[in-house]
Design an enzyme around this catalytic site. Sequence first.
Site, mmCIF file in Angstrom:
data_model
loop_
_atom_site.group_PDB
_atom_site.id
_atom_site.type_symbol
_atom_site.label_atom_id
_atom_site.label_comp_id
_atom_site.label_asym_id
_atom_site.label_seq_id
_atom_site.Cartn_x
_atom_site.Cartn_y
_atom_site.Cartn_z
ATOM 1 N N HIS A 297 150.902 6.159 72.422
ATOM 2 C CA HIS A 297 151.720 7.345 72.695
ATOM 3 C C HIS A 297 153.110 6.894 73.101
ATOM 4 O O HIS A 297 153.274 5.868 73.771
ATOM 5 C CB HIS A 297 151.089 8.184 73.816
ATOM 6 N N ASP B 72 145.852 13.513 70.429
ATOM 7 C CA ASP B 72 145.981 14.041 69.070
ATOM 8 C C ASP B 72 144.826 13.582 68.184
ATOM 9 O O ASP B 72 144.374 14.323 67.315
ATOM 10 C CB ASP B 72 147.312 13.596 68.459
#
Length: 431
Positions: A308, A366
């Site tokens: 991330h 995600d």
Amino acid sequence: MTEAKKTAKLELDGETYELPVYSPTAGPDVIDIRKLFAQAKVFTYDPGFTSTASCDSTITFIDGVKGELLHRGYPIDQLAEKSHYLEVCYLLLYGELPSAAELEKFEQTITRHTMLHEQMQNFFRGFRRDAHPMAIMVGVVGAMSAFYHDSTDPNDRKQREIASHRLIAKMPTIAAWAYKYSIGQPFVYPRNDLDYASNFLRMCFAVPAEDYEVNPILSRAMDRIFTLHADHEQNASTSTVRLASSSGANPFACIAAGIACLWGPAHGGANQACLEMLEEIGTPDRIPEYIARAKDKEDPFRLMGFGHRVYKNFDPRATVMKQSADEVLELLGVENNPKLQVAKALEAEALADPYFAEKKLFPNVDFYSGIILEAMGFPTSMFTPIFALSRTVGWISQWEEQLDDPQLKIGRPRQLYQGETSRDYVEIENR
């Protein structure tokens, strides 16, 4: 804002300038450069504003090194495990967890605002059938200002609260109807006897010929998706909402601007990109090939859904989302879905590979949210609309906070100009 307790010194062209330094309750100190141009006639240069604090806020804090996400001080994993989305909405909007009576009143208010103005159906039908659901959401949310005139004035605190409640309540209906319209099915109206997540699932999957019985495991998983995406500090779409708001734009226009920004694949499309990668991999036996490519610095391929930009350790939302993914896949199975088979195998192989542990490339929120939505039956075109639905409360909370900021000014970034200097116009026959 508290008083600055120390200063930073900038030396430029033989002059020394003292800049106030503020210490937040959490995070790095911030150098105040607001008077820098007036004093030194220079700007700072920070493309993407990645080293610039654009505001002071009390809503959300992220520590990317620790892998920490706090909403009003409460860790996201505790909220996702012990709370539910509408309670988190109340927390973000009002700053504290509600009492039982406050929560009941808030839930009733949201539930009774879920229907859309009947004429808005005509607005949906003005789009082509193959329109992307995000295109519909941008248009419909922006058009709400044409239907709800009593809640468009950002200077009226009561109107602001009404608009906030309407947006949170109606966004699931708008997203579900955008989906229904894109697949050619009739709109399904909300029901007041269902909770927020269950209502959304039913509006997406019920048809007049057969109602949709919401499984509590799926409803809980959807509620967690909403909760884990509710706010994420000063990201691109939140900054867009704040910038639009700084001009005095109405709340519906501001949120529509946030949706438009979220639509960008570099922001809201990460879980869709993850599913597209799983589709490209195709079968579990090809995973070693793609893991090798991900390790190859000369190969542009990257594993989507791992690591991330903000979190340099692990994504604190991913642990809770993984639990939901496991529950959903156990309920629905993966036998008939090649992408989900690849996802489970890729997760296992990547977590067992020392390379990914050393680089701190763990599956993020995600990766797991894409798996859950795919298993539920949502097409990838609906992933970003669901993200927008979830993030609405964060945008509204940030919008409300900014309007109450006595230091509010219209956003006006400066630039490092490198174009032509002044030159005279040349008549066309002389060019």
